[in-house]
Design a protein around this motif. Structure first.
Motif: not given
Lengths: 193, 281
Positions: A46-57, A65-77
């Motif tokens: 996934a786009p930076a700064p997401t790690s491959p492990a996090a992207a795979t998860l 069906e699963t609402p997601l919160f992107l914390a500042p830093g990961h909340d990129t366009g």
């Protein structure tokens, strides 16, 4: 060599969704069942700064069906676009999130997230702590999934000990770094080594 | 391979089940509700276990299915064929060779390893259900850790029979928090619930998943003056001579003839093969 990060929202998904998500889930489940053990988790980028492990998860566990919160830093366009294309999870604030993704400092205070209710403790958020920071403190883990004791580096032992004290309520954590994942369910007691 | 998605279920269903399994592992013994799907087999044939297995399988796995310890009964054969067909996975009857074992009402005699997964088929996941039929009430009882009713039930057993007469689906306390139904395994198997393997429980009709991570503390409920007793028939196995395994009683004629044999067919066959090899050597 495999790309570690992608900038194109259409790239970086699984080539073979059933097989790759099956292997990824097995790694994530084993991590959750055996806190303190690290497992390889890769396949999605996934786009930076997401790690491959996090992207795979994200690819393995999230869907519309699963609402997601992107914390500042990961909340990129770029990451929003990637999630919209591959996963379709609605992006929400921390209070309504079922999953959250971010570095530890960006996710705190973690008391913002749903910790479940006494009758439905499963209605608690899962936090994906995608953090490349070093210098975390070594903690001793005890509880279900661990024969005697395990050792893991954790970002903040006090906060995580307080989370465990809420059991059976509380948050569950995945810690991702590169292509590795570890997990810390709420059932695990943590103390400084 | 086949015209099915890998392991029959669609991906979104598997994700939903996988999320429930993770929450189950995080709160051992707590029954996580999940949106159980209709499966191509009737309720009571292991639809919950099949869904959990489908969500956990990878194409590299070798699967074993047992029904009351036996690999060769209808239920076990059907489910094994189901996964051969829809997931293309290898199957085995050997406990040691299996990565994932789906079971109906037994735990294999051979101790399981860290890299194995045991999936239980569960008919009634709620241990308090026959004491309190209302889901709203049992849910409240679990949330308040109010398990007095279960102890009263066991006490009434003692008052009536002189001992705790519950012989299967014997309730257990998980990590000093949740009372859990271990599915209708004989109480002989209860000590084996503390295992190195990951144990997952699926109840299809009742739409619940629960789990025991490896080495979770699981204590069979009892009283100080009536300690838990994992009883077994007082015979050796008539086929392999095992003295520590769980036995089935088999009627052999209509004049009262009977024999006791291991319920775990793989355990029994492995022992008999080993004995044969010894004689040959």
């Amino acid at each position: 060599m495999q790309m570690l990060q992608t900038t194109d929202p259409v790239e970086g998904g699984f080539d073979n969704i059933p097989t790759q998500s099956a292997h990824a889930f097995r790694a994530a489940m084993t991590a959750m069942a055996r806190p303190g053990t690290a497992h390889v988790l890769s396949g999605a980028t996934a786009p930076a700064p997401t790690s491959p492990a996090a992207a795979t998860l994200l690819m393995t566990l999230l869907d519309p069906e699963t609402p997601l919160f992107l914390a500042p830093g990961h909340d990129t366009g770029a990451l929003r676009d990637w999630i919209a294309f591959h996963i379709g999870a609605p992006l929400v604030g921390p209070e309504r999130a079922v999953f959250a993704l971010g570095a530890w400092d960006a996710l705190t205070p973690i008391t913002r997230f749903a910790a479940g209710t006494p009758e439905y403790p499963d209605r608690a958020a899962t936090l994906i702590v995608d953090d490349a920071a070093s210098g975390w403190d070594a903690a001793i883990l005890t509880g279900p999934g661990i024969l005697n004791e395990a050792v893991a580096d954790l970002p903040d032992i006090d906060i995580l000990a307080r989370n465990a004290a809420l059991f059976p309520l509380g948050l569950d954590f995945f810690f991702t770094r590169g292509d590795r994942v570890q997990a810390l369910p709420r059932s695990i007691k943590v103390r400084a080594r | 391979m086949s015209d099915y998605n890998f392991a029959y279920l669609d991906e979104q269903t598997k994700r939903m089940i996988r999320r429930a399994i993770l929450k189950g592992l995080a709160v051992p013994g707590y029954q996580v509700p999940f949106a159980s799907r209709e499966m191509p087999m009737p309720y009571g044939w292991g639809t919950g276990g099949v869904q959990v297995t489908a969500a956990c399988l990878t194409p590299d796995d070798t699967v074993k299915v047992i029904d009351q310890g036996a690999d060769d009964t209808t239920n076990a054969v059907s489910i094994r064929k189901f996964f051969e067909k829809t997931a293309g996975v290898a199957t085995t009857t050997s406990t040691a060779a299996a990565d994932l074992i789906q079971t109906r009402h037994r735990i294999p005699e051979e101790p399981l390893r860290e890299d194995q997964i045991l999936v239980y088929q569960v008919p009634i996941p709620e241990p308090l259900r026959f004491l309190e039929p209302r889901e709203t009430e049992t849910r409240k009882m679990h949330s308040l850790e109010e398990y007095g009713l279960m102890h009263v039930k066991l006490y009434e057993d003692i008052a009536r029979h002189g001992h705790i007469a519950t012989s299967y689906a014997y309730p257990v306390m998980v990590e000093d928090r949740y009372v859990m139904d271990p599915s209708p395994i004989p109480k002989f198997d209860n000590p084996k619930l503390e295992s190195a393997a990951i144990q997952l429980f699926g109840a299809g009709r009742e739409q619940r998943i629960y789990a025991l991570p490896p080495h979770t503390r699981v204590v069979s409920l009892d009283f100080d003056d009536h300690p838990f007793d994992p009883s077994r028939a007082d015979h050796p196995c008539a086929l392999c001579g095992a003295e520590g395994s769980y036995l089935d009683e088999v009627i052999t004629d209509d004049r009262g003839g009977r024999m006791f044999v291991c319920s775990d067919t793989d355990f029994c066959e492995t022992r008999r093969d080993a004995a044969k090899d010894e004689v040959a050597a």
